[in-house]
Design a protein around this motif. Structure first.
Motif, mmCIF file in Angstrom:
data_model
loop_
_atom_site.group_PDB
_atom_site.id
_atom_site.type_symbol
_atom_site.label_atom_id
_atom_site.label_comp_id
_atom_site.label_asym_id
_atom_site.label_seq_id
_atom_site.Cartn_x
_atom_site.Cartn_y
_atom_site.Cartn_z
ATOM 1 N N THR A 159 -6.403 -5.535 9.878
ATOM 2 C CA THR A 159 -7.805 -6.275 9.281
ATOM 3 C C THR A 159 -7.063 -7.537 8.673
ATOM 4 O O THR A 159 -7.349 -8.904 8.775
ATOM 5 C CB THR A 159 -8.974 -5.958 8.170
ATOM 6 O OG1 THR A 159 -9.357 -4.432 8.566
ATOM 7 C CG2 THR A 159 -10.394 -6.575 7.993
ATOM 8 N N PHE A 160 -5.979 -7.502 8.067
ATOM 9 C CA PHE A 160 -5.117 -8.015 6.987
ATOM 10 C C PHE A 160 -4.507 -8.612 7.574
ATOM 11 O O PHE A 160 -4.111 -9.392 6.248
ATOM 12 C CB PHE A 160 -5.901 -7.848 5.155
ATOM 13 C CG PHE A 160 -6.998 -7.921 3.981
ATOM 14 C CD1 PHE A 160 -7.016 -8.501 3.533
ATOM 15 C CD2 PHE A 160 -7.327 -5.859 5.070
ATOM 16 C CE1 PHE A 160 -8.442 -8.591 2.998
ATOM 17 C CE2 PHE A 160 -7.912 -6.092 4.469
ATOM 18 C CZ PHE A 160 -9.212 -7.206 3.577
ATOM 19 N N LEU A 203 -5.825 -8.075 -1.104
ATOM 20 C CA LEU A 203 -7.684 -7.328 -1.140
ATOM 21 C C LEU A 203 -8.085 -7.872 -2.477
ATOM 22 O O LEU A 203 -7.939 -6.830 -3.795
ATOM 23 C CB LEU A 203 -7.469 -6.195 -1.669
ATOM 24 C CG LEU A 203 -6.515 -5.093 -0.434
ATOM 25 C CD1 LEU A 203 -6.538 -3.486 -0.610
ATOM 26 C CD2 LEU A 203 -7.218 -5.374 0.702
ATOM 27 N N ASN A 204 -8.614 -9.068 -3.190
ATOM 28 C CA ASN A 204 -9.280 -9.452 -3.981
ATOM 29 C C ASN A 204 -10.197 -10.033 -3.631
ATOM 30 O O ASN A 204 -10.534 -11.176 -4.697
ATOM 31 C CB ASN A 204 -7.674 -10.204 -4.854
ATOM 32 C CG ASN A 204 -7.148 -11.528 -3.860
ATOM 33 O OD1 ASN A 204 -8.153 -11.716 -2.945
ATOM 34 N ND2 ASN A 204 -6.799 -12.206 -4.206
ATOM 35 N N SER A 205 -11.034 -9.937 -3.167
ATOM 36 C CA SER A 205 -12.300 -10.939 -2.725
ATOM 37 C C SER A 205 -13.202 -9.797 -3.582
ATOM 38 O O SER A 205 -14.005 -11.013 -4.071
ATOM 39 C CB SER A 205 -12.546 -10.397 -1.185
ATOM 40 O OG SER A 205 -12.950 -9.681 -1.040
ATOM 41 N N LEU A 206 -12.816 -8.922 -3.905
ATOM 42 C CA LEU A 206 -14.644 -8.785 -5.240
ATOM 43 C C LEU A 206 -13.963 -8.742 -6.167
ATOM 44 O O LEU A 206 -13.245 -8.160 -6.996
ATOM 45 C CB LEU A 206 -14.474 -6.899 -4.602
ATOM 46 C CG LEU A 206 -15.195 -6.852 -2.681
ATOM 47 C CD1 LEU A 206 -15.052 -4.808 -2.885
ATOM 48 C CD2 LEU A 206 -16.445 -7.170 -2.822
ATOM 49 N N ARG A 207 -15.020 -9.630 -7.220
ATOM 50 C CA ARG A 207 -14.861 -9.586 -7.942
ATOM 51 C C ARG A 207 -15.664 -9.679 -9.685
ATOM 52 O O ARG A 207 -16.920 -9.755 -8.487
ATOM 53 C CB ARG A 207 -14.096 -10.968 -8.646
ATOM 54 C CG ARG A 207 -12.571 -10.756 -8.148
ATOM 55 C CD ARG A 207 -11.750 -12.325 -8.006
ATOM 56 N NE ARG A 207 -10.658 -11.985 -7.618
ATOM 57 C CZ ARG A 207 -9.779 -11.903 -8.713
ATOM 58 N NH1 ARG A 207 -9.651 -11.966 -9.623
ATOM 59 N NH2 ARG A 207 -8.576 -11.410 -7.935
ATOM 60 N N GLY A 208 -16.306 -10.171 -10.703
ATOM 61 C CA GLY A 208 -16.491 -9.412 -11.413
ATOM 62 C C GLY A 208 -17.918 -8.628 -11.217
ATOM 63 O O GLY A 208 -18.982 -7.823 -9.841
ATOM 64 N N ARG A 214 -5.846 0.109 9.194
ATOM 65 C CA ARG A 214 -6.993 -0.209 8.832
ATOM 66 C C ARG A 214 -6.879 -1.445 8.321
ATOM 67 O O ARG A 214 -6.995 -2.708 8.825
ATOM 68 C CB ARG A 214 -8.140 0.054 8.618
ATOM 69 C CG ARG A 214 -9.206 1.649 9.265
ATOM 70 C CD ARG A 214 -10.865 1.657 9.159
ATOM 71 N NE ARG A 214 -10.602 3.093 8.632
ATOM 72 C CZ ARG A 214 -12.239 3.188 8.315
ATOM 73 N NH1 ARG A 214 -12.458 3.083 7.996
ATOM 74 N NH2 ARG A 214 -11.596 4.981 8.797
ATOM 75 N N ILE A 215 -6.625 -1.575 7.470
ATOM 76 C CA ILE A 215 -5.903 -2.738 6.148
ATOM 77 C C ILE A 215 -5.239 -3.513 7.130
ATOM 78 O O ILE A 215 -5.300 -4.493 7.387
ATOM 79 C CB ILE A 215 -5.359 -2.335 4.673
ATOM 80 C CG1 ILE A 215 -6.227 -1.504 4.128
ATOM 81 C CG2 ILE A 215 -4.599 -3.582 4.431
ATOM 82 C CD1 ILE A 215 -5.970 -1.178 2.916
ATOM 83 N N PHE A 261 -6.060 4.839 6.103
ATOM 84 C CA PHE A 261 -6.863 3.034 6.011
ATOM 85 C C PHE A 261 -5.817 1.738 5.730
ATOM 86 O O PHE A 261 -5.474 1.242 5.984
ATOM 87 C CB PHE A 261 -7.271 3.362 4.954
ATOM 88 C CG PHE A 261 -8.477 3.573 4.533
ATOM 89 C CD1 PHE A 261 -9.634 2.197 4.194
ATOM 90 C CD2 PHE A 261 -9.346 4.803 3.772
ATOM 91 C CE1 PHE A 261 -10.864 3.288 4.177
ATOM 92 C CE2 PHE A 261 -10.221 5.363 4.393
ATOM 93 C CZ PHE A 261 -11.092 4.496 4.443
ATOM 94 N N ALA A 281 0.839 -1.307 -0.351
ATOM 95 C CA ALA A 281 0.134 -0.190 0.044
ATOM 96 C C ALA A 281 0.603 1.804 0.351
ATOM 97 O O ALA A 281 0.545 2.406 -0.939
ATOM 98 C CB ALA A 281 -0.616 -0.361 1.508
#
Lengths: 222, 499
Positions: free
Chosen positions: A208-209, A217-222, A204-205, A201, A154
């Motif tokens: 959390t991670f 950061l790759n869970s949001l796809r499609g 926070r990242i 941020f 980041a």
């Protein structure tokens, strides 16, 4: 606007090339702290350019710009970034998606591209000479973008963004002798707040991670 | 009046942060939003009489085009204030409701403030600053729930838009440089109306390059493909009222930025060059969105991709040019904002009732929530472009402009995409509205306020499909004149007469 005869132009030209050199060193950096130091150095060169532009080009309001750059970009932001690196106790350093030799090759390609774009613009402006400045500014922007895309951390993305902004400021100083004062102030404020929010941020990242590796950061796809 | 407009959100926002009672913050926010909306109507009626309002030496400048976007922003922010009351109470933890509500309304008000500033300023530098500020503030809203997915969305949003906006800054610098090259009475202030006045003397080569940077930069924020990748993430992870604001207003504010530069560039460049650029981005967004709408499973992501599709249609409408194309595009801006907000409101109600955003698990909405279910059906038919709803009208206007301007291929692509999107949206929404609801799902609406917000939005959606009120028509016509560069009387006689 720059006139060919001005003494400041020579200095500005060389300093701008220095900024380009700095960004290429950034491509080769493999330690986060070193990356931040090079960024601070590049901002210092930018401040020097603003200084020469203010004295050589009768653009006296640029002297405020010099103070602004030194306070925000040379001292403030690097300090914050170093603190961030320190508190997050980052173990592994800069992790590129792309290997060093290829990065360097890509960076030189981008420099050539920048010169190509500038030549197209320059053709139409006989009599006005800004030698390497516009293409340097473009090259810094493009390589900054390249840094952002090809690095996982980041913080490296933040430095890449800041580098792009340095490139734009270089263009603004050299081409237009700086924007009107109100706007310069607003822009610096935005940059500062932007970095602060990114810092928050990043924290926070990390919480959390348990990492600031943005490839996670790759869970949001499609 | 315009100064009040900037002061009200700032004051309400700060008060909301310090007041420790959620209920008070809600009402305060609602009061502020309705005040702002009233003022925007007053400003708008004032402007449409003919003269733009100008203040602080051009730092504040509102003409019909700016006034329209201002009206849009405040209309939507009022609806969202109403909806937020119901939605946020349900979606937040009861224990620390007061603390979170205060923070939420603080960010929300600042976000609205930055958007008001973006559409009321006449200075291209301030325009850049305020659009950058919208990104910074709305990032806090996107990451509001502080979960893994919302953090991821916020980070992507922040980084991608920050890069885009940096390109826009470079474009602005190039425009400024181009304006410096003209020896004239201009005071080098980056004021939009001064540059526009002498825009025919700008260097065409430089302006071309500058406009491309602007289009890529603000286009990232406006959600044009292929820079749209932040959009579905941010829209799906933000609190639902904020998703509505992002989709309905923020994308339009970025488009407003592009339009301002489009007007300047249009005076010294060939119109076909600019229009083709917009058309290319528009069609690309449309086609990509169409594909993703068909395969989508997440309700809010579906709506996000539909925003992408509609931004594509708007860009294409401006790209087709002419009175009808630009008129249709502006009309579509309003229509899309209304319908998309309604759909986001509905999706918020559904996701709270069913505890999921996955469309496969949402069934029988009409049975569990009769009012929301009805709004879902009406809204999705409106969104898909079924007559007699408003989106049908503006899409027809844009398509007519497309065919009559000779862009047959582009118009056909739009037509085909619209049909596919229609099938996709209607399939998804009927599956959600009918069938039998899964066991264990409660009955009834989640809150009276959310129903109120939905029904308020349904009224203009239906009315605008049948006829356009005179005052709106007037605003659209004046804005079209500004965009297509027809000089109005006050432009010719110069700016000395302006306050």
């Amino acid at each position: 606007m720059l006139e060919n005869s001005s003494i400041g132009v020579y200095a500005i030209d060389r300093l701008a090339l220095g900024m380009l050199g700095a960004v290429i060193i950034m491509v080769l950096c493999n330690r986060l702290a070193a990356l931040v130091y090079v960024y601070a150095f590049q901002s210092l060169l930018l401040a020097a350019i603003a200084f020469f532009a203010s004295s050589g080009l009768h653009a006296h309001h640029l002297i405020w710009m010099v103070y602004l750059i030194i306070i925000v970009k040379v001292l403030g932001i690097p300090y914050m970034l170093l603190r961030l690196i320190d508190t997050l106790t980052i173990k592994r350093e800069v992790e590129p998606y792309v290997k060093w030799p290829i990065s360097l090759l890509a960076a030189s390609g981008l420099v050539i591209l920048a010169y190509y774009i500038q030549r197209d613009i320059l053709e139409l402006h006989e009599g006005v000479v800004f030698n390497h400045c516009l293409s340097t500014s473009l090259a810094v922007i493009l390589i900054g973008l390249f840094l952002m895309i090809t690095r996982k951390k980041a913080i490296t993305q933040m430095v890449g963004l800041l580098t792009m902004e340095n490139g734009v400021f270089l263009g603004a100083i050299v081409l237009t002798s700086g924007m009107p004062m109100v706007i310069e102030l607003g822009m610096s404020f935005d940059v500062l707040v932007g970095i602060l929010i990114m810092g928050v941020f990043t924290f926070r990242i990390k919480e959390t991670f348990a990492s600031i590796d943005t490839s996670k950061l790759n869970s949001l796809r499609g | 009046m315009l100064k009040c407009l900037l002061a009200i959100p700032l004051v309400t926002g700060c008060l909301c942060l310090f007041i420790k009672k959620g209920r008070v913050a809600e009402l305060l926010n609602l009061l502020g939003a309705s005040l702002c909306f009233t003022i925007s109507i007053l400003v708008l009626t004032d402007i449409t009489k003919g003269q733009p309002r100008c203040d602080f030496d051009g730092l504040i400048y509102v003409d019909a085009l700016g006034g329209f976007f201002l009206f849009l922003t405040l209309l939507l922010s009022l609806a969202i204030s109403i909806y937020s009351i119901g939605y946020m109470r349900q979606s937040l933890n009861k224990a620390d409701l007061d603390r979170y509500l205060g923070r939420y309304y603080f960010y929300l008000n600042l976000f609205i403030l930055t958007m008001i500033l973006a559409v009321t300023t006449g200075n291209l530098g301030i325009l850049w600053i305020s659009i950058e500020a919208t990104t910074l503030i709305s990032t806090c809203l996107v990451g509001f729930y502080n979960e893994r997915t919302s953090l991821e969305a916020a980070w992507k949003y922040l980084i991608i838009c920050a890069v885009g906006i940096t390109f826009a800054l470079f474009g602005t610098t190039l425009f400024y440089y181009a304006s410096l090259n003209i020896p004239f009475e201009l005071r080098n202030t980056l004021n939009w109306y001064e540059i526009t006045r002498f825009a025919d003397r700008l260097d065409p080569g430089l302006t071309k390059v500058a406009f491309i940077f602007i289009l890529i930069g603000y286009g990232t924020k406006a959600g044009f493909a292929p820079m749209h990748t932040w959009l579905p993430d941010a829209h799906s992870q933000a609190p639902t009222p904020v998703s509505a604001l992002l989709s309905g207003v923020l994308l339009k504010c970025a488009l407003y930025g592009i339009l301002r530069f489009y007007i300047i560039a249009g005076k010294c460049l060939d119109a076909a060059y600019l229009n083709n650029l917009l058309l290319t981005f528009g069609i690309a967004s449309l086609v990509i969105a169409t594909f993703f709408i068909l395969i989508q499973k997440d309700l809010k992501r579906l709506l996000a991709y539909s925003s992408l599709e509609h931004m594509g249609i708007i860009a294409a409408g401006i790209g087709f040019g002419g009175l009808l194309g630009v008129y249709g595009a502006l009309f579509h801006v309003l229509n899309h904002a209304l319908v998309k907000s309604l759909m986001f409101f509905v999706s918020g109600n559904l996701s709270i009732r069913y505890h999921t955003k996955n469309m496969e698990n949402i069934k029988g909405a009409v049975e569990t929530m009769p009012l929301t279910g009805t709004a879902l059906l009406l809204g999705s038919f409106a969104l898909a472009g079924v007559p007699p709803f408003n989106i049908f009208m503006s899409e027809i206007a844009i398509l007519t402009a497309g065919f009559s301007s000779g862009n047959i291929l582009a118009s056909c692509i739009i037509l085909v995409s619209l049909v596919i999107v229609f099938a996709g949206i209607v399939k998804h929404s009927t599956a959600m509205a009918f069938n039998s609801p899964p066991s264990g799902v409660g009955r009834g609406e989640i809150d009276g306020w959310t129903v109120l917000a939905c029904s308020i939005l349904l009224v203009p959606i239906v009315i605008l499909g049948i006829y356009i009120p005179n005052f709106l028509d007037n605003i659209f016509n004046q804005s079209v004149c500004i965009i297509t560069g027809e000089e109005t009387a006050w432009m010719k006689e110069g700016f000395s007469s302006m306050k």
